[in-house]
Design a protein around this motif. Sequence first.
Motif, PDB file in Angstrom:
ATOM      1  N   LYS A  42      18.441  19.793  35.102  1.00 33.92           N
ATOM      2  CA  LYS A  42      18.057  19.690  33.694  1.00 33.92           C
ATOM      3  C   LYS A  42      18.916  20.575  32.791  1.00 33.92           C
ATOM      4  O   LYS A  42      18.729  20.592  31.578  1.00 33.92           O
ATOM      5  CB  LYS A  42      16.583  20.092  33.526  1.00 33.92           C
ATOM      6  CG  LYS A  42      15.577  19.125  34.132  1.00 33.92           C
ATOM      7  CD  LYS A  42      14.171  19.687  34.003  1.00 33.92           C
ATOM      8  CE  LYS A  42      13.123  18.678  34.453  1.00 33.92           C
ATOM      9  NZ  LYS A  42      12.984  17.547  33.495  1.00 33.92           N
TER      10      LYS A  42
ATOM     11  N   SER B  88       6.665  13.482  36.065  1.00 34.59           N
ATOM     12  CA  SER B  88       7.381  12.419  36.776  1.00 34.59           C
ATOM     13  C   SER B  88       8.051  12.942  38.044  1.00 34.59           C
ATOM     14  O   SER B  88       8.479  12.162  38.898  1.00 34.59           O
ATOM     15  CB  SER B  88       8.444  11.790  35.872  1.00 34.59           C
ATOM     16  OG  SER B  88       9.502  12.696  35.598  1.00 34.59           O
TER      17      SER B  88
ATOM     18  N   TYR C  29      15.711  22.725  37.723  1.00 35.45           N
ATOM     19  CA  TYR C  29      16.189  23.278  36.450  1.00 35.45           C
ATOM     20  C   TYR C  29      17.702  23.172  36.337  1.00 35.45           C
ATOM     21  O   TYR C  29      18.243  23.041  35.227  1.00 35.45           O
ATOM     22  CB  TYR C  29      15.737  24.728  36.300  1.00 35.45           C
ATOM     23  CG  TYR C  29      14.326  24.852  35.773  1.00 35.45           C
ATOM     24  CD1 TYR C  29      13.968  24.299  34.556  1.00 35.45           C
ATOM     25  CD2 TYR C  29      13.342  25.508  36.509  1.00 35.45           C
ATOM     26  CE1 TYR C  29      12.681  24.388  34.066  1.00 35.45           C
ATOM     27  CE2 TYR C  29      12.043  25.612  36.030  1.00 35.45           C
ATOM     28  CZ  TYR C  29      11.713  25.047  34.809  1.00 35.45           C
ATOM     29  OH  TYR C  29      10.439  25.148  34.331  1.00 35.45           O
TER      30      TYR C  29
ATOM     31  N   SER D 165       6.038  21.015  34.242  1.00 30.56           N
ATOM     32  CA  SER D 165       6.584  20.630  32.932  1.00 30.56           C
ATOM     33  C   SER D 165       7.113  19.204  32.894  1.00 30.56           C
ATOM     34  O   SER D 165       7.597  18.751  31.856  1.00 30.56           O
ATOM     35  CB  SER D 165       7.698  21.594  32.517  1.00 30.56           C
ATOM     36  OG  SER D 165       8.767  21.558  33.436  1.00 30.56           O
ATOM     37  N   ASP D 166       7.007  18.488  34.014  1.00 30.64           N
ATOM     38  CA  ASP D 166       7.491  17.104  34.067  1.00 30.64           C
ATOM     39  C   ASP D 166       6.742  16.371  35.168  1.00 30.64           C
ATOM     40  O   ASP D 166       7.118  16.404  36.333  1.00 30.64           O
ATOM     41  CB  ASP D 166       8.997  17.081  34.337  1.00 30.64           C
ATOM     42  CG  ASP D 166       9.582  15.672  34.254  1.00 30.64           C
ATOM     43  OD1 ASP D 166       8.806  14.699  34.253  1.00 30.64           O
ATOM     44  OD2 ASP D 166      10.822  15.550  34.194  1.00 30.64           O
TER      45      ASP D 166
END
Length: 207
Positions: A177, A146, A174, A143-144
Motif C-alpha cells: 500500500k 477485503s 503496508y 483497516s481493509d
Amino acid sequence: MKKKEDSGIIYIMTTAVSGLIKIGQTQLENFKERMRFLESNGYYNVVGLKRYFAVKVDNYKDKEKLIIEIFGKHRVGESELFALDVELAKQLLSAFAGEPVFPETVKQQECEFEKVTKARKQGEKFSFYKKGLKNGDKIVFASDASIVAKVAGEREVEYKGQIWKLSPLTREIYREKNQLTSSECYQGAYYFKYKDTRLTKLPDIHC
C-alpha cells in the motif's frame, strides 16, 4: 587508525520469491551501480531483486562473514541468498550501529533496535489457540476488510497461498500500500480482527 577501505556497505535485497532475500557487501562508491546491475540482471538465476536496506559500516567484510555465520542455516548453497525474514536481517544490520544509506530517508534512531525486538517478542507471545481460534478461522485486516487471512497454526496464517506470521504479513501489506512507517515495525496481532474485535483484545480461553 582505520583504513579507508575498511568502510563499506552491507545491503539487503528482496527478490521475486517470497521469503528469499539477498545479503551482500560492496564498496561505497560502487553501491548504486551494484544495485542497478542486480535489479536489472538478477542473481543466481533469481530475478526481481529490489533494494530494501543498506548500511555503511566499518570492517564491512568481517561483518558480512558474521552475518553468514549467524544465518548460515538459512543460506542457499554458497550463494548470497537466504531463506529468511527480511525484517530479521534488517534487525541485525541495524544493530551494527552504522550509517543507513538506503532508504535515503532513513535516519538511525537509538531505540529502533529495541522497537523491533519488542514487537518481535510480542508477536511470539500471541497465540491463536489461546484466543480460542482454530485452523481455518478467518481474520481480516483492521483497516481493509477485503484483506482476509486464514489461521494456519498457533502463530501463523495463510494469505495468498503462503504461510506468514502476523508481523511480517502486516509489514508486507503496508509495503504493498506504500504506507510503511519509518521503523517498519508492527505488532501484527493489533492490525487484524476476528469477528470485529482486534486480536489483541480477544480474551485468553482457559480450559
